[in-house]
Design an enzyme around this catalytic site. Structure first.
Site, PDB file in Angstrom:
ATOM      1  N   LEU A 125      -6.786  -7.238   2.291  1.00  0.00           N
ATOM      2  CA  LEU A 125      -5.363  -6.963   0.552  1.00  0.00           C
ATOM      3  C   LEU A 125      -4.532  -8.941   0.941  1.00  0.00           C
ATOM      4  CD1 LEU A 125      -3.644  -6.486  -1.998  1.00  0.00           C
ATOM      5  CD2 LEU A 125      -1.736  -5.532  -0.170  1.00  0.00           C
ATOM      6  N   GLU A 127      -3.282 -12.429   2.587  1.00  0.00           N
ATOM      7  CA  GLU A 127      -4.308 -14.012   2.405  1.00  0.00           C
ATOM      8  C   GLU A 127      -3.434 -14.823   3.719  1.00  0.00           C
ATOM      9  OE1 GLU A 127      -4.973 -15.481  -1.005  1.00  0.00           O
ATOM     10  OE2 GLU A 127      -6.777 -12.713  -1.999  1.00  0.00           O
ATOM     11  N   GLY A 131       1.460 -12.339   2.504  1.00  0.00           N
ATOM     12  CA  GLY A 131       1.499 -10.631   2.994  1.00  0.00           C
ATOM     13  C   GLY A 131       2.246 -10.148   2.518  1.00  0.00           C
ATOM     14  N   SER A 132       3.567 -10.398   2.573  1.00  0.00           N
ATOM     15  CA  SER A 132       3.960  -9.245   1.987  1.00  0.00           C
ATOM     16  C   SER A 132       4.587  -9.396   0.941  1.00  0.00           C
ATOM     17  CB  SER A 132       6.348  -9.215   3.177  1.00  0.00           C
ATOM     18  OG  SER A 132       6.078  -9.292   4.300  1.00  0.00           O
ATOM     19  N   TRP A 156      -6.752 -11.569   8.441  1.00  0.00           N
ATOM     20  CA  TRP A 156      -5.849 -10.016   9.366  1.00  0.00           C
ATOM     21  C   TRP A 156      -6.886  -8.735   8.708  1.00  0.00           C
ATOM     22  CZ3 TRP A 156      -3.776 -10.885  13.452  1.00  0.00           C
ATOM     23  CH2 TRP A 156      -3.059 -11.751  13.593  1.00  0.00           C
ATOM     24  N   GLU A 362       1.216  -2.952   7.898  1.00  0.00           N
ATOM     25  CA  GLU A 362       1.493  -1.903   6.058  1.00  0.00           C
ATOM     26  C   GLU A 362       2.228  -1.707   5.998  1.00  0.00           C
ATOM     27  OE1 GLU A 362      -1.454   1.345   6.420  1.00  0.00           O
ATOM     28  OE2 GLU A 362      -2.767   0.292   7.274  1.00  0.00           O
TER      29      GLU A 362
HETATM   30  C1  FAD Z   1      -2.507  -6.466  14.309  1.00  0.00           C
HETATM   31  C2  FAD Z   1      -2.823  -6.437  12.866  1.00  0.00           C
HETATM   32  C3  FAD Z   1      -3.618  -5.877  11.489  1.00  0.00           C
HETATM   33  C4  FAD Z   1      -3.299  -5.771   9.758  1.00  0.00           C
HETATM   34  N1  FAD Z   1      -4.499  -5.679   9.072  1.00  0.00           N
HETATM   35  C5  FAD Z   1      -5.244  -6.232   8.341  1.00  0.00           C
HETATM   36  C6  FAD Z   1      -5.495  -5.057   7.056  1.00  0.00           C
HETATM   37  O1  FAD Z   1      -6.686  -4.307   7.854  1.00  0.00           O
HETATM   38  N2  FAD Z   1      -5.243  -5.049   5.638  1.00  0.00           N
HETATM   39  C7  FAD Z   1      -4.717  -6.079   5.156  1.00  0.00           C
HETATM   40  O2  FAD Z   1      -4.142  -6.538   3.897  1.00  0.00           O
HETATM   41  N3  FAD Z   1      -3.783  -6.932   6.259  1.00  0.00           N
HETATM   42  C8  FAD Z   1      -3.719  -6.554   7.434  1.00  0.00           C
HETATM   43  N4  FAD Z   1      -2.205  -6.781   8.252  1.00  0.00           N
HETATM   44  C9  FAD Z   1      -1.491  -7.646   7.489  1.00  0.00           C
HETATM   45  C10 FAD Z   1      -0.018  -7.061   7.771  1.00  0.00           C
HETATM   46  O3  FAD Z   1      -0.074  -5.846   6.542  1.00  0.00           O
HETATM   47  C11 FAD Z   1       0.747  -8.678   7.036  1.00  0.00           C
HETATM   48  O4  FAD Z   1       0.750  -9.101   8.404  1.00  0.00           O
HETATM   49  C12 FAD Z   1       2.092  -7.911   7.068  1.00  0.00           C
HETATM   50  O5  FAD Z   1       1.958  -7.735   5.495  1.00  0.00           O
HETATM   51  C13 FAD Z   1       3.077  -8.989   6.658  1.00  0.00           C
HETATM   52  O6  FAD Z   1       2.914  -9.781   6.295  1.00  0.00           O
HETATM   53  P1  FAD Z   1       3.236 -11.800   6.658  1.00  0.00           P
HETATM   54  O7  FAD Z   1       2.409 -11.557   8.334  1.00  0.00           O
HETATM   55  O8  FAD Z   1       1.911 -12.148   5.893  1.00  0.00           O
HETATM   56  O9  FAD Z   1       3.835 -12.098   7.331  1.00  0.00           O
HETATM   57  P2  FAD Z   1       5.218 -12.344   5.883  1.00  0.00           P
HETATM   58  O10 FAD Z   1       5.213 -12.019   4.958  1.00  0.00           O
HETATM   59  O11 FAD Z   1       5.404 -13.904   5.567  1.00  0.00           O
HETATM   60  O12 FAD Z   1       6.481 -12.080   6.701  1.00  0.00           O
HETATM   61  C14 FAD Z   1       7.210 -13.047   7.470  1.00  0.00           C
HETATM   62  C15 FAD Z   1       8.906 -11.784   7.787  1.00  0.00           C
HETATM   63  O13 FAD Z   1       9.900 -12.295   6.236  1.00  0.00           O
HETATM   64  C16 FAD Z   1       9.588 -10.999   6.281  1.00  0.00           C
HETATM   65  N5  FAD Z   1      10.558 -10.569   4.492  1.00  0.00           N
HETATM   66  C17 FAD Z   1       9.646 -11.549   3.698  1.00  0.00           C
HETATM   67  N6  FAD Z   1       9.191 -10.909   2.219  1.00  0.00           N
HETATM   68  C18 FAD Z   1      10.292 -10.963   2.849  1.00  0.00           C
HETATM   69  C19 FAD Z   1      11.468  -9.908   1.689  1.00  0.00           C
HETATM   70  N7  FAD Z   1      11.080 -10.060   0.116  1.00  0.00           N
HETATM   71  N8  FAD Z   1      13.057  -9.564   2.397  1.00  0.00           N
HETATM   72  C20 FAD Z   1      13.202  -9.383   3.267  1.00  0.00           C
HETATM   73  N9  FAD Z   1      12.343  -9.995   4.399  1.00  0.00           N
HETATM   74  C21 FAD Z   1      11.113 -10.465   4.209  1.00  0.00           C
HETATM   75  C22 FAD Z   1       8.533 -10.446   6.713  1.00  0.00           C
HETATM   76  O14 FAD Z   1       9.623  -8.391   6.956  1.00  0.00           O
HETATM   77  C23 FAD Z   1       8.480 -10.562   8.406  1.00  0.00           C
HETATM   78  O15 FAD Z   1       9.864 -10.928   9.012  1.00  0.00           O
HETATM   79  C24 FAD Z   1      -2.481  -6.833   9.607  1.00  0.00           C
HETATM   80  C25 FAD Z   1      -1.545  -7.252  10.708  1.00  0.00           C
HETATM   81  C26 FAD Z   1      -1.630  -7.546  11.846  1.00  0.00           C
HETATM   82  C27 FAD Z   1      -0.295  -8.410  13.171  1.00  0.00           C
END
Ligand code: FAD
Length: 378
Positions: A125, A127, A131-132, A156, A362
């Site tokens: 999911l 990119e 992320g979030s 990721w 997740e």
């Molecule tokens: C080891 C590992 C394995 C993974 N495996 C997978 C996988 O198999 N498939 C997949 O699709 N993804 C995977 N991921 C990705 C993971 O799901 C994302 O890293 C996660 O969803 C967060 O996205 P981001 O890292 O882009 O952080 P961001 O979305 O950029 O967030 C950065 C910070 O801002 C905060 N934030 C963002 N939006 C808000 C909001 N609206 N309100 C308050 N705070 C906010 C977040 O909580 C975080 O603290 C993996 C990640 C890791 C580290």
């Protein structure tokens, strides 16, 4: 909800505990040091049907309930959190969406090799820019005759490059509409390549990589659900998978607590074991309480899921609480170990690194709080 496991659930726990102790524990330190994916262990787990633990028997799975699944993940995570996430991803976000939204043909074609462990699954999911904000998808799937042509970069992705089958989200452009859709994609398809393999702080026996899609042609009959169903499929699958990530946290936390208890009994300072110091006892008490509470939240969410009840907020609570307490528990356990806890020779050092990601993947803790608040205030 009962507070004791059924006979079948206890059998699953004992079988997985034995496997983890006998097959994983002796080799994990060495594999982790080298950052190697444990192919042999995963193959054996496949033979035990654990890669398809929740997959119906009709498709070659074990057809077990979510409590059994949680117990199995906890037992594996106690010994190796990397292996636990490999199982969790294959079961919860690859098999589960195919089980739930797939056609009969898709289930026969993809679930059977996944459930037997012949194939490993992935879910894609995230990119680089999304992320979030998972709806901010840039990968495209352009219809072309009986196919879709996929282009984009996914980030990721757990289990890649080891995985054979990935559930991949991409946008189908239809006029002004952007229909986020889910596709079942074989990783050996032309146009599917592995980008950067992440060099991670923890979970070093689990692989996590970028996927690069370059004119990757996917047959129309590998669209999961309908065009535009992608986000619904992803979020529904993540609800289910948060239970198993909660269980992974409980396993890591229980292992860290067990190590702390053992060390506190053995290590003497000021002429008596650390365990006789009330400051240490208070830390151990808090750790035990938090691990138990996290396990109860995980079981509650699993029980709701098994009974077909609404469990989105319960799964988020389980994942949020378990991921936050595991980080406290590993930190306290390391503190109780003193300097040796900071050494790679001691298992708590690995548990400390492995626990860190659980508040991020997740759905981060902040996203879980949004989900819980939404349910409270709706
Ligand atoms: C080891 C590992 C394995 C993974 N495996 C997978 C996988 O198999 N498939 C997949 O699709 N993804 C995977 N991921 C990705 C993971 O799901 C994302 O890293 C996660 O969803 C967060 O996205 P981001 O890292 O882009 O952080 P961001 O979305 O950029 O967030 C950065 C910070 O801002 C905060 N934030 C963002 N939006 C808000 C909001 N609206 N309100 C308050 N705070 C906010 C977040 O909580 C975080 O603290 C993996 C990640 C890791 C580290």
């Amino acid at each position: 909800m009962k507070f004791n496991l059924t006979e079948e659930q206890q059998m699953v726990r004992d079988m997985v505990r034995d496997f983890a102790q006998n097959e994983i524990a002796p080799v994990i330190k060495d594999l982790e040091k080298k950052g190697e994916f444990p192919h042999d262990i995963i193959r054996k787990l496949g033979e035990l049907n654990l890669l398809g633990i929740i997959v119906p028997e009709k498709y070659g799975g074990a057809g077990l309930d979510n409590i059994s699944y949680s117990v199995a993940i906890e037992e594996i995570a106690k010994v190796c959190a990397s292996t636990a996430v490999t199982l969790s991803v294959t079961n919860s976000v690859c098999c589960y969406p195919i089980m739930t939204f797939g056609t009969e043909e898709q289930k026969k074609k993809f679930l059977v090799p996944l459930a037997s462990g012949e194939h490993l699954g992935a879910f894609s999911l995230t990119e680089p820019q999304g992320g979030s904000d998972a709806a901010n998808q840039k990968a495209k799937a352009v219809p072309d005759g009986d196919d879709y042509i996929l282009n984009g970069v996914k980030a990721w992705v757990t289990n890649v490059p080891a995985a054979n089958t990935a559930v991949v989200m991409a946008v189908v452009p239809r006029g002004d509409e952007r229909k986020i859709s889910a596709f079942i994609v074989e990783t050996d398809r032309e146009g599917f390549s592995v980008g950067t393999v992440e060099d991670k702080m923890g979970l070093r026996c689990s692989k996590t990589s970028e996927i690069v899609l370059t004119d990757c042609r996917v047959p129309r009959d590998q669209l999961l659900g309908e065009e535009g169903d992608g986000l619904k499929i992803a979020l529904h699958s993540l609800d289910a998978s948060r239970i198993s990530i909660g269980a992974q946290c409980v396993g890591i936390a229980q292992a860290a607590l067990d190590l702390a208890v053992q060390y506190a009994k053995e290590r003497e300072q000021f002429g008596k074991p650390l365990a006789r110091l009330q400051a240490i006892q208070f830390m151990l008490s808090d750790m035990a309480m938090e691990v138990d509470a996290a396990r109860m939240l995980v079981f509650r969410a699993a029980d709701l899921k098994d009974r077909g009840k609404k469990m989105t907020a319960a799964a988020s609570q389980a994942k949020l609480y378990a991921s936050e307490i595991v980080n406290r528990v590993v930190a306290r356990s390391l503190q109780i170990h003193g300097a040796v806890g900071y050494s790679k020779e001691f298992d708590i050092e690995r548990l400390f690194r492995d626990a860190r990601v659980t508040t991020i993947y997740e759905g981060t803790s902040e996203i879980q709080r949004i989900v819980i608040a939404r349910a409270l205030l709706s």
